[in-house]
Design an enzyme around this catalytic site. Sequence first.
Site, PDB file in Angstrom:
ATOM      1  N   LYS A  74     101.363  15.735  32.354  1.00 10.57           N
ATOM      2  CA  LYS A  74     100.924  15.291  33.678  1.00 10.57           C
ATOM      3  C   LYS A  74      99.912  16.269  34.236  1.00 10.57           C
ATOM      4  O   LYS A  74      99.970  17.465  33.949  1.00 10.57           O
ATOM      5  CB  LYS A  74     102.120  15.243  34.645  1.00 10.57           C
ATOM      6  CG  LYS A  74     101.853  14.418  35.887  1.00 10.57           C
ATOM      7  CD  LYS A  74     102.043  12.952  35.600  1.00 10.57           C
ATOM      8  CE  LYS A  74     101.626  12.073  36.758  1.00 10.57           C
ATOM      9  NZ  LYS A  74     101.786  10.647  36.439  1.00 10.57           N
ATOM     10  N   GLY A 171     105.025  -0.916  49.256  1.00  9.69           N
ATOM     11  CA  GLY A 171     103.735  -0.462  48.742  1.00  9.69           C
ATOM     12  C   GLY A 171     103.001  -1.592  48.042  1.00  9.69           C
ATOM     13  O   GLY A 171     103.481  -2.142  47.056  1.00  9.69           O
ATOM     14  N   GLY A 173      99.911  -1.378  46.615  1.00 17.61           N
ATOM     15  CA  GLY A 173      98.766  -0.769  45.945  1.00 17.61           C
ATOM     16  C   GLY A 173      98.466  -1.479  44.645  1.00 17.61           C
ATOM     17  O   GLY A 173      98.721  -2.682  44.487  1.00 17.61           O
ATOM     18  N   VAL A 175      99.844  -1.429  41.692  1.00 18.99           N
ATOM     19  CA  VAL A 175     100.979  -2.054  41.014  1.00 18.99           C
ATOM     20  C   VAL A 175     101.724  -3.005  41.956  1.00 18.99           C
ATOM     21  O   VAL A 175     101.995  -4.160  41.613  1.00 18.99           O
ATOM     22  CB  VAL A 175     101.960  -0.980  40.472  1.00 18.99           C
ATOM     23  CG1 VAL A 175     103.153  -1.648  39.794  1.00 18.99           C
ATOM     24  CG2 VAL A 175     101.251  -0.057  39.489  1.00 18.99           C
TER      25      VAL A 175
HETATM   26  P1  NAD Z   1      98.572   3.105  44.712  1.00 21.11           P
HETATM   27  O1  NAD Z   1      98.175   4.369  45.360  1.00 21.11           O
HETATM   28  O2  NAD Z   1      97.529   2.123  44.293  1.00 21.11           O
HETATM   29  O3  NAD Z   1      99.598   2.307  45.654  1.00 21.11           O
HETATM   30  C1  NAD Z   1     100.558   2.902  46.457  1.00 21.11           C
HETATM   31  C2  NAD Z   1     100.550   2.128  47.752  1.00 21.11           C
HETATM   32  O4  NAD Z   1     101.710   2.489  48.519  1.00 21.11           O
HETATM   33  C3  NAD Z   1      99.330   2.431  48.638  1.00 21.11           C
HETATM   34  O5  NAD Z   1      98.710   1.207  48.995  1.00 21.11           O
HETATM   35  C4  NAD Z   1      99.923   3.168  49.844  1.00 21.11           C
HETATM   36  O6  NAD Z   1      99.225   2.920  51.042  1.00 21.11           O
HETATM   37  C5  NAD Z   1     101.329   2.604  49.888  1.00 21.11           C
HETATM   38  N1  NAD Z   1     102.343   3.432  50.543  1.00 21.11           N
HETATM   39  C6  NAD Z   1     102.483   4.776  50.519  1.00 21.11           C
HETATM   40  N2  NAD Z   1     103.604   5.142  51.194  1.00 21.11           N
HETATM   41  C7  NAD Z   1     104.172   3.999  51.638  1.00 21.11           C
HETATM   42  C8  NAD Z   1     105.349   3.712  52.395  1.00 21.11           C
HETATM   43  N3  NAD Z   1     106.165   4.688  52.813  1.00 21.11           N
HETATM   44  N4  NAD Z   1     105.633   2.421  52.689  1.00 21.11           N
HETATM   45  C9  NAD Z   1     104.816   1.420  52.251  1.00 21.11           C
HETATM   46  N5  NAD Z   1     103.689   1.633  51.541  1.00 21.11           N
HETATM   47  C10 NAD Z   1     103.382   2.901  51.229  1.00 21.11           C
HETATM   48  O7  NAD Z   1      99.491   3.527  43.464  1.00 21.11           O
HETATM   49  P2  NAD Z   1      99.924   2.608  42.233  1.00 21.11           P
HETATM   50  O8  NAD Z   1      99.017   2.855  41.086  1.00 21.11           O
HETATM   51  O9  NAD Z   1     100.177   1.207  42.699  1.00 21.11           O
HETATM   52  O10 NAD Z   1     101.333   3.297  41.844  1.00 21.11           O
HETATM   53  C11 NAD Z   1     102.494   3.090  42.657  1.00 21.11           C
HETATM   54  C12 NAD Z   1     103.651   3.913  42.081  1.00 21.11           C
HETATM   55  O11 NAD Z   1     103.915   3.492  40.748  1.00 21.11           O
HETATM   56  C13 NAD Z   1     103.382   5.419  42.008  1.00 21.11           C
HETATM   57  O12 NAD Z   1     104.594   6.110  42.250  1.00 21.11           O
HETATM   58  C14 NAD Z   1     102.959   5.624  40.559  1.00 21.11           C
HETATM   59  O13 NAD Z   1     103.248   6.938  40.128  1.00 21.11           O
HETATM   60  C15 NAD Z   1     103.827   4.615  39.863  1.00 21.11           C
HETATM   61  N6  NAD Z   1     103.274   4.153  38.585  1.00 21.11           N
HETATM   62  C16 NAD Z   1     102.040   3.586  38.538  1.00 21.11           C
HETATM   63  C17 NAD Z   1     101.507   3.155  37.326  1.00 21.11           C
HETATM   64  C18 NAD Z   1     100.162   2.467  37.234  1.00 21.11           C
HETATM   65  O14 NAD Z   1      99.898   1.794  36.221  1.00 21.11           O
HETATM   66  N7  NAD Z   1      99.312   2.566  38.250  1.00 21.11           N
HETATM   67  C19 NAD Z   1     102.267   3.333  36.146  1.00 21.11           C
HETATM   68  C20 NAD Z   1     103.537   3.886  36.221  1.00 21.11           C
HETATM   69  C21 NAD Z   1     104.041   4.299  37.466  1.00 21.11           C
END
Ligand code: NAD
Length: 366
Positions: A74, A171, A173, A175
């Site tokens: 990481k 969230g 975002g 995912v």
């Molecule tokens: P991202 O930053 O695109 O999305 C996260 C979203 O959560 C953002 O829109 C943010 O505004 C929102 N957020 C933050 N705090 C919040 C809260 N308290 N309440 C509601 N919304 C909130 O990230 P992502 O790529 O979608 O990843 C999300 C999670 O999944 C992370 O923990 C990441 O480590 C994990 N993850 C992602 C992937 C991937 O393929 N992107 C793979 C494995 C794990």
Amino acid sequence: MAREGFEELLALCEPRSGLRAFLGIHDSRRGPAFGGTRRRVYRDEAEALRDCLRLARAMSRKCALAGLEAGGGKVVMLDGPDVDVPAAYARLGERIEGLGGRFYTGPDVGTGAEELAAIAEHTGYVTHPGERGPGRLPDATAAGVVAGIGAALAHLDGREDWERRVIVVQGLGEVGSRVARALAERGARVLATEVDGARAGAVVADLRASGLRIDLLEAADEPARALEIECDVFSPCALGGILHDLTVPRLRCRIVAGAANNVLARDEHGRRLFERGILYVPDFVLSSGALIRGATFHRSGVRLPLEDIGARVGAATAEVLALAAAEGLPPDELAVREADRRIAAGRGEAPARDDAALSAPTGAPS
Ligand code: NAD
């Protein structure tokens, strides 16, 4: 590092670009270490370092349970006003190149296509965001999460029964928005929270344009309210560490299953959920879709179809839940035990046991 079996930790500090980061390699003996680059504001370096080590170890466990010939690593980058973002990612790319292929990085919170492109100018050991890469990784993660939620519902009730389900997604975002869409397409009632109001509005509009519906909770006022909604599944898809002493008692769901890494503030919170009768699907089983897609592509050049990824994560989830139930253990304890057994066996530290709980998923690259 010794206690948790880490191999290497680089502390990167480069005043010109403002780069301050930790690059941790937990395990590279089964194959190169894979791990995204997370960029966010941390209280201090100690907090960032802890995050780096925990996330890298979780990646090793993900690899072990997904049956990948790969290990965990990481990068955690400290964000702040002094960071020249493109330059900091360029320097990071140079350092990753210097590792000669022992470590590959990819997307995570704070690192998207633009940042990956900056890294890719200096090294090939990165998930290329364009056509030369493995494709959109959040699609793969979401495919796994949705399949895993289905497996958890089937584990409890014998079938998925999507139309009768209420699912809270925290969230929206990369995912979370895809998970929300896929669940709505299956007919589930989706309630969502998102602290970024503009983002929430855009996702809702996008779903409406496809004739789908989600309801938004007032996340901007009090994000933690999402925990208190009575529902079948609470799906954390924002940041980790949200289930702790204060939040576990407030949950009113039957299942916790989401993409966010390290959802449990401490390992013991998995047992607390278990004692409350809430089925917790270990995050490192459920969110392994991107890793399966990325590692397979880097190792063999194959872009696994999303259906295959969903099938693999769904099967791994079903297996973990069934074995945990048979042993009367919280699923995360069983999954951690099995993953650590495989990692140790890969290092020749412990003999592989005949009673190995989990079989390797089919289709695993050799
Ligand atoms: P991202 O930053 O695109 O999305 C996260 C979203 O959560 C953002 O829109 C943010 O505004 C929102 N957020 C933050 N705090 C919040 C809260 N308290 N309440 C509601 N919304 C909130 O990230 P992502 O790529 O979608 O990843 C999300 C999670 O999944 C992370 O923990 C990441 O480590 C994990 N993850 C992602 C992937 C991937 O393929 N992107 C793979 C494995 C794990």
